[in-house]
Design an enzyme around this catalytic site. Sequence first.
Site, PDB file in Angstrom:
ATOM      1  N   ASP A  19     -52.648   4.508   2.989  1.00  0.00           N
ATOM      2  CA  ASP A  19     -54.008   4.575   4.151  1.00  0.00           C
ATOM      3  C   ASP A  19     -55.133   4.491   3.308  1.00  0.00           C
ATOM      4  OD1 ASP A  19     -54.974   5.535   6.512  1.00  0.00           O
ATOM      5  OD2 ASP A  19     -55.030   7.702   5.616  1.00  0.00           O
ATOM      6  N   SER A  20     -56.067   4.742   4.088  1.00  0.00           N
ATOM      7  CA  SER A  20     -57.363   4.805   3.504  1.00  0.00           C
ATOM      8  C   SER A  20     -57.759   6.330   2.766  1.00  0.00           C
ATOM      9  CB  SER A  20     -58.446   4.632   4.866  1.00  0.00           C
ATOM     10  OG  SER A  20     -58.376   5.647   5.716  1.00  0.00           O
ATOM     11  N   TYR A  70     -62.142   3.602   6.496  1.00  0.00           N
ATOM     12  CA  TYR A  70     -61.941   2.175   6.679  1.00  0.00           C
ATOM     13  C   TYR A  70     -62.717   1.756   7.953  1.00  0.00           C
ATOM     14  CZ  TYR A  70     -58.846   1.247   2.613  1.00  0.00           C
ATOM     15  OH  TYR A  70     -58.161   1.276   1.581  1.00  0.00           O
ATOM     16  N   GLY A  71     -62.589   2.889   8.807  1.00  0.00           N
ATOM     17  CA  GLY A  71     -62.863   2.469  10.316  1.00  0.00           C
ATOM     18  C   GLY A  71     -64.204   1.988  10.522  1.00  0.00           C
ATOM     19  N   CYS A 126     -51.908   3.041   8.080  1.00  0.00           N
ATOM     20  CA  CYS A 126     -53.472   3.247   8.700  1.00  0.00           C
ATOM     21  C   CYS A 126     -53.767   2.084   9.694  1.00  0.00           C
ATOM     22  CB  CYS A 126     -54.106   2.844   7.395  1.00  0.00           C
ATOM     23  SG  CYS A 126     -56.020   2.460   7.955  1.00  0.00           S
ATOM     24  N   ASN A 127     -53.973   2.634  10.701  1.00  0.00           N
ATOM     25  CA  ASN A 127     -54.152   1.763  12.282  1.00  0.00           C
ATOM     26  C   ASN A 127     -55.366   0.669  11.793  1.00  0.00           C
ATOM     27  OD1 ASN A 127     -52.646   2.676  15.039  1.00  0.00           O
ATOM     28  ND2 ASN A 127     -53.307   4.309  13.457  1.00  0.00           N
ATOM     29  N   THR A 128     -56.246   0.968  11.148  1.00  0.00           N
ATOM     30  CA  THR A 128     -57.340   0.192  10.895  1.00  0.00           C
ATOM     31  C   THR A 128     -56.890  -0.934   9.969  1.00  0.00           C
ATOM     32  OG1 THR A 128     -58.718   2.141  10.929  1.00  0.00           O
ATOM     33  CG2 THR A 128     -59.809   0.224  10.127  1.00  0.00           C
ATOM     34  N   GLU A 177     -60.569  15.949   8.969  1.00  0.00           N
ATOM     35  CA  GLU A 177     -60.558  16.081   7.311  1.00  0.00           C
ATOM     36  C   GLU A 177     -61.420  17.137   7.065  1.00  0.00           C
ATOM     37  OE1 GLU A 177     -61.303  12.789   4.820  1.00  0.00           O
ATOM     38  OE2 GLU A 177     -59.698  11.826   5.935  1.00  0.00           O
ATOM     39  N   CYS A 225     -54.683   6.428  15.443  1.00  0.00           N
ATOM     40  CA  CYS A 225     -55.292   6.603  14.397  1.00  0.00           C
ATOM     41  C   CYS A 225     -54.268   7.713  13.501  1.00  0.00           C
ATOM     42  CB  CYS A 225     -56.646   7.235  14.319  1.00  0.00           C
ATOM     43  SG  CYS A 225     -57.437   7.790  12.665  1.00  0.00           S
ATOM     44  N   THR A 226     -54.054   7.453  12.264  1.00  0.00           N
ATOM     45  CA  THR A 226     -53.017   8.310  11.781  1.00  0.00           C
ATOM     46  C   THR A 226     -53.399   9.543  11.426  1.00  0.00           C
ATOM     47  OG1 THR A 226     -53.636   7.341   9.755  1.00  0.00           O
ATOM     48  CG2 THR A 226     -51.552   6.433  10.390  1.00  0.00           C
TER      49      THR A 226
END
Length: 279
Positions: A10-11, A42-43, A73-75, A152, A184-185
């Site tokens: 993931d990012s 990344y988004g 990661c969805n992005t 975060e 989105c994770t």
Amino acid sequence: MNERPIGVFDSGVGGLTVVKEIRAALPHEDIIYFGDTARVPYGSKSVPVIRRFALEITRFLESQRVKMVVVACNTASALALDFLRRQTGLPVIGVIDPGVRAALRSPAVKRVGVIGTRATIRSEAYQKRLQRLRQDCRVIAKACPLLVPIVEENLVGSAIARQALEMYLDEFRAEPPDALILACTHYPLLKQAIRELLGPGLALIDSAEETAREVVEVLAARRIEGPRDRPGTEEFYVSDSPEVFRQVGEPFLGRPMGAVFEEHVWKRDLGLGPDGTPC
Ligand code: DGL
């Protein structure tokens, strides 16, 4: 092949929600996780940049001899999945198709909400897949850029989180969708706050749970399941600040994390030309 680990990336910390679900479904599998903490988020980045980052990480995971790559990661799934599949011989799983299938499991679903990063929503990856599978499906997609930093910063139960959700989900409060995809994770950590706002009856689609299910299916279909006679191990790698990753990441994982190592994946030679195409 069977004894090799599953690679997950993931990012940053968000993909740990996927690791948590894979571990619950597959207690005996070894997992190697990479969080690109030096380059998150990344988004807000462009397609060529996200593809390059995703390929660098995939090459790193290949060097760790993984048996499959899970793009948690969805992005990166929205923008780099097909690209990665062309670049590696390993099975590559993203988080979008599992989430879409889960959202459409009931034939009664006609109105689907999708919330994610700007890049995911702008890619229309969810919108296109949902409408391909169900032509009469109405998709309401909303970018929610403030939610990742709120998660975060560990502010999920705060007034700030509630205000941001009220602002982003206003449309869904007025007319609730049949299902809401958390694209989105990071967002599974906001499930409770979203339910408080939109009501307990709303079908919330958590792509982490659905992706873990797909990992189980792919391992079985390809006959690359690991031996079941011992507990699985985990290794965590990040591109910056391992200690911060551990602090922020443990709530995502839901338990203490083992050692976290630093790895600068951008030092790898990708064999790509200046415009990002293989040479
Ligand atoms: N984990 C990323 C995703 O699922 C969101 C964080 C980012 O913007 O990098 O899209």
